[in-house]
Design an enzyme around this catalytic site. Sequence first.
Site, PDB file in Angstrom:
ATOM      1  N   HIS A 102       0.840  -1.202   0.000  1.00 51.90           N
ATOM      2  CA  HIS A 102       0.000   0.000   0.000  1.00 51.90           C
ATOM      3  C   HIS A 102       0.870   1.246   0.000  1.00 51.90           C
ATOM      4  O   HIS A 102       2.075   1.200   0.266  1.00 51.90           O
ATOM      5  CB  HIS A 102      -0.901   0.013   1.238  1.00 51.90           C
ATOM      6  CG  HIS A 102      -0.138   0.126   2.527  1.00 51.90           C
ATOM      7  ND1 HIS A 102       0.542  -0.927   3.088  1.00 51.90           N
ATOM      8  CD2 HIS A 102       0.073   1.188   3.352  1.00 51.90           C
ATOM      9  CE1 HIS A 102       1.136  -0.545   4.201  1.00 51.90           C
ATOM     10  NE2 HIS A 102       0.868   0.745   4.388  1.00 51.90           N
ATOM     11  N   ASP A 104       0.607   4.899   2.021  1.00 53.81           N
ATOM     12  CA  ASP A 104      -0.121   5.405   3.184  1.00 53.81           C
ATOM     13  C   ASP A 104      -1.187   6.429   2.802  1.00 53.81           C
ATOM     14  O   ASP A 104      -0.922   7.359   2.035  1.00 53.81           O
ATOM     15  CB  ASP A 104       0.848   6.059   4.176  1.00 53.81           C
ATOM     16  CG  ASP A 104       1.774   5.055   4.829  1.00 53.81           C
ATOM     17  OD1 ASP A 104       1.356   3.901   5.019  1.00 53.81           O
ATOM     18  OD2 ASP A 104       2.920   5.428   5.137  1.00 53.81           O
ATOM     19  N   HIS A 254       4.754  -0.006   0.100  1.00 52.65           N
ATOM     20  CA  HIS A 254       5.507  -0.763   1.093  1.00 52.65           C
ATOM     21  C   HIS A 254       4.578  -1.743   1.785  1.00 52.65           C
ATOM     22  O   HIS A 254       3.361  -1.637   1.700  1.00 52.65           O
ATOM     23  CB  HIS A 254       6.173   0.158   2.119  1.00 52.65           C
ATOM     24  CG  HIS A 254       5.216   1.002   2.894  1.00 52.65           C
ATOM     25  ND1 HIS A 254       4.675   2.176   2.410  1.00 52.65           N
ATOM     26  CD2 HIS A 254       4.656   0.849   4.133  1.00 52.65           C
ATOM     27  CE1 HIS A 254       3.868   2.708   3.299  1.00 52.65           C
ATOM     28  NE2 HIS A 254       3.828   1.916   4.355  1.00 52.65           N
ATOM     29  N   ARG A 270       5.498   6.686  14.111  1.00 49.98           N
ATOM     30  CA  ARG A 270       5.385   7.199  12.743  1.00 49.98           C
ATOM     31  C   ARG A 270       4.756   8.588  12.738  1.00 49.98           C
ATOM     32  O   ARG A 270       3.763   8.826  13.428  1.00 49.98           O
ATOM     33  CB  ARG A 270       4.540   6.254  11.884  1.00 49.98           C
ATOM     34  CG  ARG A 270       4.593   6.591  10.386  1.00 49.98           C
ATOM     35  CD  ARG A 270       3.665   5.725   9.589  1.00 49.98           C
ATOM     36  NE  ARG A 270       2.295   6.218   9.615  1.00 49.98           N
ATOM     37  CZ  ARG A 270       1.239   5.541   9.139  1.00 49.98           C
ATOM     38  NH1 ARG A 270       1.415   4.329   8.641  1.00 49.98           N
ATOM     39  NH2 ARG A 270       0.037   6.061   9.182  1.00 49.98           N
TER      40      ARG A 270
END
Length: 279
Positions: A102, A104, A254, A270
């Site tokens: 995907h 993000d 990723h 993150r």
Amino acid sequence: MQLENLTSFIGTEVKGIDLREPVSDSDFAVLRDALNQRSLLLFRGQRINEAQHVAFSRRFGPLLGHVLTQFLKKEHPEVYVLSNVSENGKPIGNHKEGWNWHSDLSYKAEPSMGALLYALEVPPVEGDTFFASMHAAYDALDDGMKARIRHLTATHSYANYYGKAFADRNPLTPEQLAATPDVVHPLVRTHPETGRLSLYVGEDVVKQIDGLPPEESAALLAELNAHAISPEFSYRHKWLAGDLLIWDNRCTMHRATPYDDTAYRRVMHRTTVAGDRPF
């Protein structure tokens, strides 16, 4: 500061820099250009706190939160926690997320420009992250396929992704569903800073290719996803505590990989940089 490429097509390791200290404008210009050209930057051996993580992330643009607000840090809500650790009977972060390919927040009308993922605790084995260059994947398509998909669009759906990835969890609340309606994006995306073209696909989160019969849509999407994640376009990152990775969501995909979550702890922080509407 020294730059060393990780592969021929994606990724650069940045050495000789301590992100606890402010980064000069001249050095940051080098980093920004390297990210535009290489799509992924790696900083090893960092010892940053949440405030330093947020401050460095903001150099790349405004920061976003996450729809799963229970996993945001209270003092620094820009920090989203990924972890298998529980405290006082509650998980401190989201676990088993991102095990499909995907980009993000592609389910948003304005997906994120990039993300900065910092490793605090990592298992000694497994738990690697794969990254794939969508520039390289697009460039490798034959002319016929490039012409076929150049002006197609696809529907990205967080509800579709959540239903497949987290079928064993409580369903999304009405508020979470309202915050993440389906969106339509081009199948071939233009990088706004370099002008390079890339594939813009993904597993589960992309519900359909618009304007095609369901069977043709599913077959084409499967073909493009399989092509995009070919080993020749991919880099596998083995995490060490203190690693900070920055990737450009506009031209990469990723996926995380499993690890023994009963034997080892994993704690990752993150931050997510706001982006603009794909074109």
